[in-house]
Scaffold this motif. Sequence first.
Motif, PDB file in Angstrom:
ATOM      1  N   ASN A 113      20.757  44.840  16.567  1.00 25.70           N
ATOM      2  CA  ASN A 113      20.283  44.574  15.205  1.00 25.70           C
ATOM      3  C   ASN A 113      19.237  43.471  15.191  1.00 25.70           C
ATOM      4  O   ASN A 113      18.297  43.514  14.393  1.00 25.70           O
ATOM      5  N   LEU A 114      19.390  42.483  16.078  1.00 24.44           N
ATOM      6  CA  LEU A 114      18.414  41.407  16.159  1.00 24.44           C
ATOM      7  C   LEU A 114      17.051  41.963  16.551  1.00 24.44           C
ATOM      8  O   LEU A 114      16.036  41.633  15.945  1.00 24.44           O
ATOM      9  N   SER A 115      17.030  42.824  17.555  1.00 25.31           N
ATOM     10  CA  SER A 115      15.776  43.417  18.000  1.00 25.31           C
ATOM     11  C   SER A 115      15.134  44.236  16.890  1.00 25.31           C
ATOM     12  O   SER A 115      13.924  44.154  16.653  1.00 25.31           O
ATOM     13  N   LYS A 116      15.934  45.018  16.196  1.00 23.66           N
ATOM     14  CA  LYS A 116      15.408  45.831  15.094  1.00 23.66           C
ATOM     15  C   LYS A 116      14.906  44.942  13.955  1.00 23.66           C
ATOM     16  O   LYS A 116      13.898  45.247  13.322  1.00 23.66           O
ATOM     17  N   ALA A 117      15.632  43.863  13.685  1.00 25.66           N
ATOM     18  CA  ALA A 117      15.262  42.982  12.580  1.00 25.66           C
ATOM     19  C   ALA A 117      13.978  42.208  12.867  1.00 25.66           C
ATOM     20  O   ALA A 117      13.127  42.058  11.991  1.00 25.66           O
ATOM     21  N   ILE A 118      13.834  41.719  14.093  1.00 24.81           N
ATOM     22  CA  ILE A 118      12.650  40.927  14.420  1.00 24.81           C
ATOM     23  C   ILE A 118      11.443  41.825  14.633  1.00 24.81           C
ATOM     24  O   ILE A 118      10.374  41.584  14.089  1.00 24.81           O
ATOM     25  N   GLY A 119      11.613  42.877  15.425  1.00 24.11           N
ATOM     26  CA  GLY A 119      10.510  43.800  15.658  1.00 24.11           C
ATOM     27  C   GLY A 119       9.275  43.085  16.165  1.00 24.11           C
ATOM     28  O   GLY A 119       9.346  42.058  16.814  1.00 24.11           O
ATOM     29  N   ILE A 120       8.128  43.630  15.848  1.00 24.80           N
ATOM     30  CA  ILE A 120       6.852  43.004  16.213  1.00 24.80           C
ATOM     31  C   ILE A 120       6.290  42.393  14.938  1.00 24.80           C
ATOM     32  O   ILE A 120       5.879  43.103  14.031  1.00 24.80           O
ATOM     33  N   GLY A 121       6.300  41.077  14.881  1.00 26.65           N
ATOM     34  CA  GLY A 121       5.840  40.390  13.677  1.00 26.65           C
ATOM     35  C   GLY A 121       4.364  40.062  13.747  1.00 26.65           C
ATOM     36  O   GLY A 121       3.902  39.419  14.683  1.00 26.65           O
ATOM     37  N   SER A 122       3.636  40.527  12.768  1.00 25.11           N
ATOM     38  CA  SER A 122       2.206  40.238  12.734  1.00 25.11           C
ATOM     39  C   SER A 122       1.936  38.810  12.260  1.00 25.11           C
ATOM     40  O   SER A 122       0.902  38.233  12.605  1.00 25.11           O
ATOM     41  N   LYS A 123       2.876  38.217  11.511  1.00 28.12           N
ATOM     42  CA  LYS A 123       2.662  36.851  11.028  1.00 28.12           C
ATOM     43  C   LYS A 123       2.508  35.869  12.185  1.00 28.12           C
ATOM     44  O   LYS A 123       1.712  34.943  12.107  1.00 28.12           O
ATOM     45  N   GLY A 124       3.277  36.069  13.237  1.00 27.11           N
ATOM     46  CA  GLY A 124       3.190  35.178  14.388  1.00 27.11           C
ATOM     47  C   GLY A 124       1.834  35.249  15.066  1.00 27.11           C
ATOM     48  O   GLY A 124       1.242  34.225  15.416  1.00 27.11           O
ATOM     49  N   MET A 125       1.329  36.457  15.242  1.00 27.30           N
ATOM     50  CA  MET A 125       0.017  36.616  15.893  1.00 27.30           C
ATOM     51  C   MET A 125      -1.102  36.065  15.014  1.00 27.30           C
ATOM     52  O   MET A 125      -2.034  35.415  15.506  1.00 27.30           O
ATOM     53  N   ILE A 126      -1.008  36.309  13.712  1.00 24.36           N
ATOM     54  CA  ILE A 126      -2.008  35.780  12.779  1.00 24.36           C
ATOM     55  C   ILE A 126      -1.979  34.254  12.795  1.00 24.36           C
ATOM     56  O   ILE A 126      -3.026  33.595  12.810  1.00 24.36           O
ATOM     57  N   SER A 127      -0.775  33.682  12.835  1.00 28.18           N
ATOM     58  CA  SER A 127      -0.632  32.225  12.850  1.00 28.18           C
ATOM     59  C   SER A 127      -1.300  31.613  14.070  1.00 28.18           C
ATOM     60  O   SER A 127      -2.049  30.635  13.949  1.00 28.18           O
TER      61      SER A 127
END
Length: 195
Positions: free
Chosen positions: A137-151
Amino acid sequence: MMHKGRMEAFSDGVFAIIITIMVLELKVPHGGDDLKALIPVIPVFISYILSFIYVGIYWNNHHHMLQAAKSVNGRILWANLHLLFWLSLIPFVTAWMGENHFSQWPIALYGFIMVMNAFAYSLLSNSLIKHEGENSNLSKAIGIGSKGMISVALYLTAIALSMVNSWISFALYVLVAIIWFIPDSRIEKGLAEEK
């Protein structure tokens, strides 16, 4: 496998100490008892507000991520310490940036510390996902976050621009804080679906 409780408690303590150190950098002005006496401390106060928000964002996301994790291992403990190390440098760069009125080198170093915090947080989340499993569930919840790359892209841009105009860099740091101010709801939704 180890229980995550001690890591959470230790981390919460470090977060509290970081905020305490930052607030201790706010010195009482000795130039009088009117509002004009506060003018020299405005840059320090502004940098404190920004960093307080950043530390709060990291604490909030750290808390949510660990709520979704079932246990930890040695690799996760070291990844967490790595994150706490970079977070612990925020009071230093906050004070330097504020006391020097957002000049180029302090604001560039602030950006570097923010990049390293982002990297360390990513390392921790990847370590947790690897430990929990790709189908967790953690993996599904986090996924690939674009906010981190944009930051990270905005931090690197701010570092480069600090040599041109440090106020643009500061505005980019504020923009990243605004992007992250609303907590990431993916983990909360994932935990709600699990129940």
